[in-house]
Design an enzyme around this catalytic site. Structure first.
Site, mmCIF file in Angstrom:
data_model
loop_
_atom_site.group_PDB
_atom_site.id
_atom_site.type_symbol
_atom_site.label_atom_id
_atom_site.label_comp_id
_atom_site.label_asym_id
_atom_site.label_seq_id
_atom_site.Cartn_x
_atom_site.Cartn_y
_atom_site.Cartn_z
ATOM 1 N N TRP A 181 -0.719 12.131 3.462
ATOM 2 C CA TRP A 181 -1.114 13.300 2.683
ATOM 3 C C TRP A 181 -0.892 14.605 3.439
ATOM 4 O O TRP A 181 -1.104 15.687 2.878
ATOM 5 C CB TRP A 181 -2.583 13.180 2.270
ATOM 6 C CG TRP A 181 -3.431 12.766 3.419
ATOM 7 C CD1 TRP A 181 -3.803 11.480 3.712
ATOM 8 C CD2 TRP A 181 -3.919 13.577 4.478
ATOM 9 N NE1 TRP A 181 -4.512 11.466 4.895
ATOM 10 C CE2 TRP A 181 -4.600 12.740 5.385
ATOM 11 C CE3 TRP A 181 -3.857 14.939 4.745
ATOM 12 C CZ2 TRP A 181 -5.206 13.215 6.543
ATOM 13 C CZ3 TRP A 181 -4.462 15.421 5.899
ATOM 14 C CH2 TRP A 181 -5.131 14.556 6.781
ATOM 15 N N CYS A 190 -16.085 -3.342 9.112
ATOM 16 C CA CYS A 190 -16.476 -2.184 9.940
ATOM 17 C C CYS A 190 -15.301 -1.279 10.295
ATOM 18 O O CYS A 190 -15.487 -0.090 10.586
ATOM 19 C CB CYS A 190 -17.126 -2.656 11.245
ATOM 20 S SG CYS A 190 -18.284 -4.010 11.041
ATOM 21 N N LYS A 203 4.676 7.354 1.105
ATOM 22 C CA LYS A 203 4.494 6.427 2.228
ATOM 23 C C LYS A 203 5.713 5.552 2.486
ATOM 24 O O LYS A 203 5.959 5.153 3.616
ATOM 25 C CB LYS A 203 3.308 5.510 1.930
ATOM 26 C CG LYS A 203 1.951 6.088 2.263
ATOM 27 C CD LYS A 203 0.923 4.964 2.083
ATOM 28 C CE LYS A 203 -0.489 5.446 2.336
ATOM 29 N NZ LYS A 203 -1.455 4.333 2.111
ATOM 30 N N ASP A 207 0.833 -1.214 0.000
ATOM 31 C CA ASP A 207 0.000 0.000 0.000
ATOM 32 C C ASP A 207 0.863 1.259 0.000
ATOM 33 O O ASP A 207 0.503 2.269 0.600
ATOM 34 C CB ASP A 207 -0.965 -0.001 1.212
ATOM 35 C CG ASP A 207 -1.960 1.151 1.179
ATOM 36 O OD1 ASP A 207 -2.269 1.643 0.083
ATOM 37 O OD2 ASP A 207 -2.400 1.575 2.270
ATOM 38 N N MET A 220 -24.315 5.526 7.715
ATOM 39 C CA MET A 220 -24.193 4.105 8.037
ATOM 40 C C MET A 220 -25.114 3.321 7.106
ATOM 41 O O MET A 220 -26.323 3.251 7.297
ATOM 42 C CB MET A 220 -24.562 3.884 9.521
ATOM 43 C CG MET A 220 -24.673 2.418 9.938
ATOM 44 S SD MET A 220 -23.114 1.502 9.802
ATOM 45 C CE MET A 220 -23.756 -0.182 9.793
HETATM 46 CA CA CA Z 1 -4.261 2.946 -0.156
#
Ligand code: CA
Length: 719
Positions: free
Chosen positions: A424, A637, A363, A336, A680
């Site tokens: 970011w 969740c 990142k 990622d 939700m």
């Molecule tokens: Ca990502």
């Protein structure tokens, strides 16, 4: 391809003039709106002249085209900052994450808040001039990995441009806030595309990308005519279905680097969800390209390959959208490791020559300095704890991966984790000192192959869910049970991009703090997760001033001059994929706060976080069902309610604090969608009734744990 152009020609209606030319004469404000004298007529020349003509303005996302976020203003400086106080504030009526950078043009401040509500306010007083609500369905939140984020706006020739979480790009009349055109930028509404980034405008075009790689989408960036909204060009960042023709020549090059597998069915990723920078020196537009979808390379491209243009910086001709060069920070991304983080342009002396460079701290933990003329890598210094690679080979431009952290056979702790060593959160460049100021963090993650892979070796896309190839619930438990886990940490750095040395480092109380603003007043401003807004000394990192704003912060501050007075502004509010901290004092309050010397306004009394965990219903499930609930929670969740269900990343409800009434409504909420209006959604498409109840039982177990921890802490604190 869906590019339905919905021209909402309000101007044509009102004044009979064309959508291309915003009117020069004032039109009557609508009821309840205040007329402004400004038309925010910003163009390339005005931005180029900002330092000489209007050093007190903030004209673009990063202040100017170079996006250095450095202000030449000096009234607020290391001597006077002790007198800084609140000049005005305005509550934003949101508990979602607040990340935005305001613009300040001709005495008007423009900013956007969660679900893309755009405000124009008087820069001197905060008085509202207009407000525009694009009515983004709150349920869109489910399609956004990390919150209903809105990072900013663009101004150009009398228009304010905003892009919405549900994928629309809208041009507003800067004086009235009325829409003049709107386009749907999403190519496939069956996929979870969202927009959280700020549009950029230059050369008569508006540029916008999107997010969604965690869910499984194919990234692209589109340029639209700024006057009309007509599509000018589109650049895909990863190849599509190999049986279809290439959309543009660069896809042929990219396709050769994807091998085996069926990535196009999953999505491929490569979303450009944050940084797009225009370079007037070369008439380029640079795209910061995101991670792979799924994250794990063998699930995406089992035959290997670099998987272009994942985790790359891509330079396009601004007029044609054709590629000039690219640099891939993380070939064959496996972690990622987006390269979407803010890019800044600068002219610096390096290796005995003046170079026009691009700088980025993505990142993956390396700070890149790249020659804008040809994309050549000039520097790649580690700026944080990095274990996935030993170094970057400057001759080949490629990282050298560390075999000790390969996680194909065994789970491995890796740094940086998916939160990145820097995300970011905005950086600031002080050219005189040759220092980049930015926050970094250690957020270690235990990478492991999914169980499904062990069984089948394949990965099948799951609509409506994360498709990272990483099982968060299971990994959460592995991390908790790990005997010697690496620790989270947060830092503010004064970093020399040429030497890689840090002139100073401030170690902070938590990871994941706000963006940074540096000024010629020898100060570096940053908001922290602790709720403290701090001015650091540019040379030493010493704290020169601080104030408790009673809310965590992630947004970057800005500064501007209005009627001869210097102001500093920050939007407060936590979140945005934050790891959160259970020790946060306040949590999140959405508010815009503006400071000036001798500012005398007082913020409302702080609201301390509710730490009350009401007694839940009885726990009735077997251990195996609760464990299954944990895995489901991590998968489905956790994106909103935080992994481990501690929900401290922002203002999203902490499910351990449900009352009896909410417990009784569990199935109606989770399956029936009874709280859709709050964001939700119903999850009946991905959960059976039994799994919904397993989730409920897991939450009851977590609540019981929280009650025990609270009771133990109270007992320990008792005299
Ligand atoms: Ca990502």
């Amino acid at each position: 391809m869906n590019n339905a152009l919905k021209v909402v020609c309000v101007l044509v209606f009102l004044c009979g003039c064309s959508a291309e030319d915003p009117p020069a004469t004032a039109e009557k404000p609508a009821v309840g709106q205040v007329q402004t004298t400004s038309t925010a007529v910003v163009d390339e020349q005005r931005i180029a002249d900002i330092e000489t003509n209007e050093p007190g303005a903030w004209l673009t996302f990063g202040r100017n085209y170079e996006e250095q976020r450095f202000s030449p203003l000096t009234d607020i400086n290391r001597e006077t900052v002790k007198d800084l106080g609140v000049a005005w504030y305005k509550d934003l009526d949101t508990y979602h994450p607040v990340q935005g950078t305001p613009l300040v043009i001709d005495g008007v401040m423009y900013f956007s808040t969660p679900f893309n509500i755009v405000y124009a306010v008087d820069a001197g007083t905060g008085a509202e001039i207009w407000r525009y609500d694009p009515e983004v369905p709150r349920v869109t939140r489910r399609r956004a990995c990390c919150g209903a984020n809105a990072r900013g706006l663009a101004a150009y020739k009398g228009r304010i441009y905003t892009a919405t979480l549900d994928g629309r790009l809208i041009a507003l009349d800067a004086r009235s806030g009325s829409p003049t055109w709107e386009v749907d930028t999403v190519i496939d509404h069956a996929r979870e595309y969202t927009i959280t980034g700020a549009p950029r405008v230059a050369a008569g075009k508006v540029f916008i990308g999107n997010g969604g790689a965690e869910y499984g989408v194919r990234g692209y960036v589109t340029a639209y005519d700024a006057a009309t909204g007509e599509q000018a060009w589109r650049f895909f960042t990863v190849p599509g279905d190999p049986s279809a023709p290439f959309e543009h020549p660069e896809m042929e090059l990219a396709a050769k680097t994807w091998k085996g597998g069926e990535w196009w069915k999953i999505g491929g990723g490569g979303t450009v969800w944050n940084s797009i920078v225009y370079d007037p020196d070369f008439e380029n537009v640079y795209l910061g390209v995101g991670n792979g979808s799924p994250w794990t390379r063998v699930l995406r491209s089992p035959g290997g390959g670099d998987n272009l243009f994942l985790a790359s910086i891509v330079a396009l001709d601004v007029h044609t959208g054709r590629m000039k060069w690219y640099y891939q920070t993380t070939p064959g991304d496996n972690w990622d490791y987006t390269a979407v983080q803010d890019m800044m342009l600068a002219d610096i002396s390096i290796d005995g020559a003046e170079r026009k460079v691009l700088m980025q701290a993505p990142k993956n933990g390396f700070f890149y300095v790249i020659d804008r003329a040809d994309g050549k890598l000039l520097r790649a210094h580690k700026f944080a704890t990095v274990t996935w690679a030993t170094h970057v080979d400057l001759d080949t431009g490629r990282p050298v991966e560390n075999p000790d952290t390969a996680y194909l056979d065994n789970p491995k702790w890796v740094l940086p984790g998916p939160g990145g060593a820097h995300n970011w959160h905005a950086m600031s460049f002080d050219a005189d000192r040759r220092l980049v100021y930015f926050g970094s963090h250690d957020l270690p993650f235990l990478f492991a192959m999914p169980d499904e892979y062990e069984k089948t070796g394949l990965y099948k896309r799951r609509p409506g869910q994360w498709n990272t190839g990483v099982e968060f619930g299971r990994i959460e438990r592995l991390m908790r049970e790990s005997p010697d886990p690496p620790q989270n940490a947060g830092f503010l750095n004064a970093f020399d991009p040429v030497t890689g040395e840090k002139k100073w480092v401030v170690e902070q109380d938590f990871a994941w703090n706000g963006g940074v603003l540096a000024t010629a007043g020898d100060l570096v401003f940053q908001g922290a997760q602790t709720g403290k807004f701090v001015a650091f000394d540019s040379d030493s990192g010493e704290t020169r001033w601080q104030m408790d704003l009673h809310s965590s912060m992630v947004a970057p501050p800005i500064t501007y001059e209005h009627e001869g007075r210097q102001f500093v502004t920050i939007l407060t509010g936590a979140g945005g994929g934050a790891p959160g901290s259970a020790d946060d004092l306040y949590g999140s309050t959405g508010r815009v706060v503006t400071f000036a010397l001798d500012g005398k306004a007082e913020l409302p009394s702080p609201v301390e976080r509710n730490r009350d965990y009401p007694e839940p219903p009885a726990l009735t499930a077997a251990v195996a069902d609760i464990e299954r609930g944990e895995v489901l929670f991590g998968d489905i969740c956790g994106a909103c309610h935080a992994p481990g269900a501690f929900s401290s990343g922002g203002g999203i409800p902490d499910l351990r604090q449900m009352n009896r009434e909410t417990h009784a409504e569990w199935a109606a909420i989770v399956l029936g969608g009874s709280k859709r209006d709050l964001g939700m959604d119903s999850f009946a498409d991905v959960l059976t009734a039994d799994d919904s109840e397993r989730l409920h039982q897991y939450m009851i177990a977590r609540t019981i744990e929280a009650r025990k921890e609270t009771a133990a802490a109270e007992a320990a604190a008792a005299p």
